[in-house]
Design a protein around this motif. Structure first.
Motif, PDB file in Angstrom:
ATOM      1  N   CYS A  19       6.470  -5.549  -9.730  1.00  0.00           N
ATOM      2  CA  CYS A  19       5.055  -5.208  -9.920  1.00  0.00           C
ATOM      3  C   CYS A  19       4.748  -4.979 -11.400  1.00  0.00           C
ATOM      4  O   CYS A  19       5.595  -4.507 -12.157  1.00  0.00           O
ATOM      5  CB  CYS A  19       4.681  -3.952  -9.131  1.00  0.00           C
ATOM      6  SG  CYS A  19       4.700  -4.165  -7.351  1.00  0.00           S
ATOM      7  N   ASP A  21       1.228  -3.806 -14.178  1.00  0.00           N
ATOM      8  CA  ASP A  21      -0.113  -3.219 -14.187  1.00  0.00           C
ATOM      9  C   ASP A  21      -1.125  -4.286 -14.574  1.00  0.00           C
ATOM     10  O   ASP A  21      -0.785  -5.469 -14.736  1.00  0.00           O
ATOM     11  CB  ASP A  21      -0.181  -2.009 -15.115  1.00  0.00           C
ATOM     12  CG  ASP A  21      -0.034  -2.365 -16.599  1.00  0.00           C
ATOM     13  OD1 ASP A  21       0.062  -3.578 -16.925  1.00  0.00           O
ATOM     14  OD2 ASP A  21      -0.011  -1.456 -17.434  1.00  0.00           O
ATOM     15  N   GLY A  33      -0.053   2.962  -8.036  1.00  0.00           N
ATOM     16  CA  GLY A  33       0.082   2.691  -6.619  1.00  0.00           C
ATOM     17  C   GLY A  33      -0.025   3.916  -5.740  1.00  0.00           C
ATOM     18  O   GLY A  33      -0.594   4.950  -6.122  1.00  0.00           O
ATOM     19  N   ASP A 179      -0.291  -3.594  -0.777  1.00  0.00           N
ATOM     20  CA  ASP A 179       0.565  -3.916  -1.923  1.00  0.00           C
ATOM     21  C   ASP A 179       0.853  -2.694  -2.794  1.00  0.00           C
ATOM     22  O   ASP A 179       1.786  -2.717  -3.601  1.00  0.00           O
ATOM     23  CB  ASP A 179      -0.089  -4.996  -2.797  1.00  0.00           C
ATOM     24  CG  ASP A 179      -0.044  -6.369  -2.152  1.00  0.00           C
ATOM     25  OD1 ASP A 179       0.717  -6.544  -1.184  1.00  0.00           O
ATOM     26  OD2 ASP A 179      -0.785  -7.260  -2.610  1.00  0.00           O
ATOM     27  N   GLN A 180       0.059  -1.645  -2.658  1.00  0.00           N
ATOM     28  CA  GLN A 180       0.225  -0.454  -3.501  1.00  0.00           C
ATOM     29  C   GLN A 180       1.394   0.416  -3.045  1.00  0.00           C
ATOM     30  O   GLN A 180       1.699   1.428  -3.681  1.00  0.00           O
ATOM     31  CB  GLN A 180      -1.072   0.370  -3.508  1.00  0.00           C
ATOM     32  CG  GLN A 180      -2.319  -0.389  -3.909  1.00  0.00           C
ATOM     33  CD  GLN A 180      -2.137  -1.141  -5.217  1.00  0.00           C
ATOM     34  OE1 GLN A 180      -1.730  -0.554  -6.230  1.00  0.00           O
ATOM     35  NE2 GLN A 180      -2.421  -2.447  -5.195  1.00  0.00           N
ATOM     36  N   ASP A 182       5.501   0.457  -1.990  1.00  0.00           N
ATOM     37  CA  ASP A 182       6.758  -0.287  -2.174  1.00  0.00           C
ATOM     38  C   ASP A 182       7.586  -0.222  -0.887  1.00  0.00           C
ATOM     39  O   ASP A 182       8.062   0.856  -0.498  1.00  0.00           O
ATOM     40  CB  ASP A 182       7.530   0.313  -3.345  1.00  0.00           C
ATOM     41  CG  ASP A 182       8.809  -0.442  -3.645  1.00  0.00           C
ATOM     42  OD1 ASP A 182       9.032  -1.512  -3.031  1.00  0.00           O
ATOM     43  OD2 ASP A 182       9.593   0.034  -4.488  1.00  0.00           O
ATOM     44  N   TYR A 248      -3.658   0.352 -10.329  1.00  0.00           N
ATOM     45  CA  TYR A 248      -3.208  -0.635  -9.356  1.00  0.00           C
ATOM     46  C   TYR A 248      -1.884  -1.284  -9.747  1.00  0.00           C
ATOM     47  O   TYR A 248      -1.568  -1.462 -10.928  1.00  0.00           O
ATOM     48  CB  TYR A 248      -4.256  -1.742  -9.170  1.00  0.00           C
ATOM     49  CG  TYR A 248      -5.562  -1.262  -8.596  1.00  0.00           C
ATOM     50  CD1 TYR A 248      -5.616  -0.196  -7.700  1.00  0.00           C
ATOM     51  CD2 TYR A 248      -6.765  -1.880  -8.944  1.00  0.00           C
ATOM     52  CE1 TYR A 248      -6.811   0.239  -7.178  1.00  0.00           C
ATOM     53  CE2 TYR A 248      -7.980  -1.450  -8.423  1.00  0.00           C
ATOM     54  CZ  TYR A 248      -7.993  -0.380  -7.544  1.00  0.00           C
ATOM     55  OH  TYR A 248      -9.183   0.055  -7.029  1.00  0.00           O
ATOM     56  N   ARG A 249      -1.130  -1.657  -8.707  1.00  0.00           N
ATOM     57  CA  ARG A 249       0.076  -2.459  -8.888  1.00  0.00           C
ATOM     58  C   ARG A 249      -0.251  -3.901  -8.525  1.00  0.00           C
ATOM     59  O   ARG A 249      -0.805  -4.157  -7.452  1.00  0.00           O
ATOM     60  CB  ARG A 249       1.198  -1.954  -7.978  1.00  0.00           C
ATOM     61  CG  ARG A 249       1.672  -0.544  -8.273  1.00  0.00           C
ATOM     62  CD  ARG A 249       2.685  -0.084  -7.232  1.00  0.00           C
ATOM     63  NE  ARG A 249       3.088   1.303  -7.430  1.00  0.00           N
ATOM     64  CZ  ARG A 249       3.833   1.994  -6.577  1.00  0.00           C
ATOM     65  NH1 ARG A 249       4.271   1.401  -5.459  1.00  0.00           N
ATOM     66  NH2 ARG A 249       4.154   3.255  -6.818  1.00  0.00           N
ATOM     67  N   PHE A 250       0.111  -4.821  -9.384  1.00  0.00           N
ATOM     68  CA  PHE A 250      -0.124  -6.241  -9.157  1.00  0.00           C
ATOM     69  C   PHE A 250       1.226  -6.919  -8.944  1.00  0.00           C
ATOM     70  O   PHE A 250       2.111  -6.836  -9.799  1.00  0.00           O
ATOM     71  CB  PHE A 250      -0.851  -6.876 -10.343  1.00  0.00           C
ATOM     72  CG  PHE A 250      -2.221  -6.310 -10.586  1.00  0.00           C
ATOM     73  CD1 PHE A 250      -3.345  -6.941 -10.077  1.00  0.00           C
ATOM     74  CD2 PHE A 250      -2.392  -5.129 -11.315  1.00  0.00           C
ATOM     75  CE1 PHE A 250      -4.612  -6.425 -10.290  1.00  0.00           C
ATOM     76  CE2 PHE A 250      -3.653  -4.604 -11.537  1.00  0.00           C
ATOM     77  CZ  PHE A 250      -4.769  -5.250 -11.020  1.00  0.00           C
ATOM     78  N   SER A 251       1.383  -7.559  -7.812  1.00  0.00           N
ATOM     79  CA  SER A 251       2.657  -8.206  -7.487  1.00  0.00           C
ATOM     80  C   SER A 251       2.928  -9.353  -8.449  1.00  0.00           C
ATOM     81  O   SER A 251       2.027 -10.142  -8.777  1.00  0.00           O
ATOM     82  CB  SER A 251       2.636  -8.736  -6.047  1.00  0.00           C
ATOM     83  OG  SER A 251       2.480  -7.677  -5.129  1.00  0.00           O
ATOM     84  N   ASN A 479       5.471 -13.233   1.027  1.00  0.00           N
ATOM     85  CA  ASN A 479       4.752 -12.370   0.089  1.00  0.00           C
ATOM     86  C   ASN A 479       3.485 -13.008  -0.467  1.00  0.00           C
ATOM     87  O   ASN A 479       2.443 -12.364  -0.580  1.00  0.00           O
ATOM     88  CB  ASN A 479       5.674 -11.983  -1.077  1.00  0.00           C
ATOM     89  CG  ASN A 479       6.776 -11.047  -0.632  1.00  0.00           C
ATOM     90  OD1 ASN A 479       6.692 -10.449   0.430  1.00  0.00           O
ATOM     91  ND2 ASN A 479       7.819 -10.933  -1.439  1.00  0.00           N
TER      92      ASN A 479
END
Length: 562
Positions: A19, A21, A33, A179-180, A182, A248-251, A479
């Motif tokens: 992940c 940012d 997240g 997605d936020q 794990d 936010y977490r971006f994959s 995913n």
């Protein structure tokens, strides 16, 4: 030196693998997240559901009122719009997973929704059938007719603009919220399962607010205000979503190649290599299903020359998608039952005693609030009591598997249909006893509260089956295709709605031959909704049996702990 290493260990453990940012930098668990980010995302979803149901729940009233459409024409328009709105997420998810990404798709889709709602408000300000009428009949009638035509065009353009917006918004926002969390982290893995419960809880609260407040404003105060409020709420929701961007977490994209291209290549090569001996393929547990796809791992002379050989990961992705098809098909009957709550249940309630006190009646459509009340009651019980107790016995983060949860929901929906059939039999008996069989406009002296059990069971079924389907289709898709997974779940409800309309149409034709009263006669005292409910109960039992058979043979994706 050991103290320094010990001090650095939490920092290493705090990083979230896979992940970044919003600026493309590595993210840390402590400041990204989790529930903090999820709350911003839930806010924009609640706003979107408030806006969507603010239009859909009372759409037929506006079409038959200010726009002057007939009941049949209005019903056809509502069904068409609802069907399109439910299937468009497949397109929105494709665009998000292949090109735009979930974050950008949510923003663009929200802006389209706001534009559509704004134009919808503008269309409501134009003269309508109910406000027309004045001296100088010839000129005024001509002008009014012309204005009404423009109003209808603008209205439906705006309406389908809203549908396009929610088509991009709906599949992405829930996947982005999940997605936020794990799945590799033990605490966040449990929180992710809980996220789907509280997600649906928040949506139910927003819908309940719509049914209680917005419908009253639209019918008793102003349609302009009734359309403007959803637009304002949607704009505020988007603003809240943007405020959470820094958390936010971006994959990270694992592969630049489109996942649709990779999965499509597996099927193409498997077909092309179908005549090649497959004795060299390893037989792992994951390869026991759909063995014909294993041949995509083999290389013919032509594929070797072009460098087109599929990896084991790509074959597993294709199988993961294919394994979902039987579950999708066996849930369609459940979706047919799901569609009845806003159609036939409402028609039942409209004939019954809905008075609270002298002079005050509950609107028939407001009876759907009992579903929301049920959801708001059962989700905390399920999440805080049932799941921890089940987890203590099974050791699974969700307490029970996702497929067990969905199957239980399907079983509850079948029970709801049995209860609905028994209540309808009681209503028909009451109508006969009081000589009301040929008096459809007279209220049947039977309290509407008799309908509460079937509404409540439908709410409990939603908590189990709908939330379970959301989590299942998110978790089991590759995913890069998780937005498509959410869209697949939504398409079950869309196809179920179309299937319900088809089933009702066929039964209406068959049972209404030779001038007989059909099961769905306009005079419900001569109709037989009870027969239809018994039919749905039987079909639900059959669907449950087929579902159990499919679920027992299902092999979960390796990452799943369910």
């Amino acid at each position: 030196m050991s103290d320094l290493a010990a001090a650095e260990t939490p920092l290493l453990d705090d990083s979230v693998k896979g992940c970044l940012d919003f600026k493309g930098r590595p993210v840390h668990r402590s400041n990204s997240g989790g529930w903090t980010s999820a709350s911003f995302i839930i806010a924009v979803e609640v706003a979107e559901r408030f806006a969507y149901y603010g239009i859909s729940s009372n759409l037929i009233t506006y079409l038959t009122g200010p726009l002057g459409l007939s009941t049949a024409a209005a019903a056809a328009q509502v069904n068409s719009w609802s069907g399109v709105a439910t299937l468009l997420p497949l397109l929105g998810a494709f665009l998000a997973d292949s090109f735009l990404g979930r974050y950008r798709t949510i923003i663009l889709a929200s802006l389209v929704c706001i534009l559509g709602l704004g134009l919808l408000t503008l269309s409501a300000t134009l003269p309508s059938v109910t406000t027309s009428g004045a001296p100088n009949a010839d000129n005024v009638t001509l002008n009014t007719s012309s204005m009404l035509q423009y109003q209808v065009i603008l209205f439906f353009f705006s309406l389908y603009l809203v549908a396009f917006g929610q088509g991009g918004h709906k599949p992405c926002v829930q996947a982005f919220g999940a997605d936020q969390f794990d799945a590799e982290h033990p605490v966040e893995c449990k929180a992710k399962s809980s996220f789907f419960n509280w997600w649906y809880f928040s949506i139910a609260a927003g819908i309940l607010l719509t049914l209680l407040i917005l419908n009253y404003i639209q019918e008793n105060l102003s349609w302009v205000l009734g359309f403007a409020i959803p637009a304002i709420v949607m704009a505020v929701g988007l603003l809240v979503f943007l405020l959470g961007t820094m958390t936010y977490r971006f994959s990270v994209e694992g592969d630049k190649e489109s996942p649709f291209v990779r999965i499509g290549r597996v099927f193409i090569l498997a077909i092309r290599n179908r005549k090649i001996a497959s004795s060299a393929i390893a037989t792992e547990e994951s390869f026991k299903q759909f063995k014909f796809l294993d041949k995509a791992l083999l290389a013919s002379d032509s594929t070797m020359e072009q460098g087109k050989v599929c990896s084991m990961r790509e074959v597993e992705e294709a199988k993961a998608v294919l394994r979902l098809a039987p579950i999708w098909a066996t849930c369609l009957i459940y979706a047919v039952v799901f569609a009845q709550t806003s159609i036939l249940f409402t028609k039942q309630g409209a004939t019954m005693d809905r008075s609270i006190t002298r002079g005050i009646e509950i609107p028939a459509a407001t009876l759907q609030c009992f579903i929301s009340f049920s959801i708001l009651l059962f989700i905390p019980i399920y999440d805080r009591i049932v799941v921890p107790l089940a987890r203590a016995f099974t050791g699974k983060p969700g307490g029970i598997t996702m497929l067990q949860r969905i199957g239980t929901g399907i079983a509850v929906s079948a029970i709801a249909m049995v209860i609905a059939a028994l209540v309808e039999m009681k209503r028909l008996q009451t109508a006969r006893e009081h000589g009301l069989v040929d008096k459809p406009n007279v209220t049947v002296p039977m309290w509407v509260w008799w309908l509460v059990p079937q509404y409540s069971l439908c709410g409990l079924s939603d908590v189990l089956a709908i939330v379970g389907l959301q989590e299942f289709y998110y978790d089991q898709m590759p995913n890069e295709l998780r937005s498509i997974g959410i869209a697949f779940y939504l398409s079950i409800l869309g196809f179920g709605s179309f299937l319900s309309s088809f089933l009702i149409s066929v039964i209406e034709t068959v049972t209404g031959k030779d001038g007989r009263d059909s099961w769905f006669a306009d005079n419900l005292n001569r109709a037989h909704l009870d027969y239809f409910y018994w039919l749905l109960a039987a079909l639900s039992a059959l669907g449950l049996a087929l579902y159990v058979y499919s679920a027992r043979s299902y092999i979960y994706a390796r990452r799943s702990t369910s």
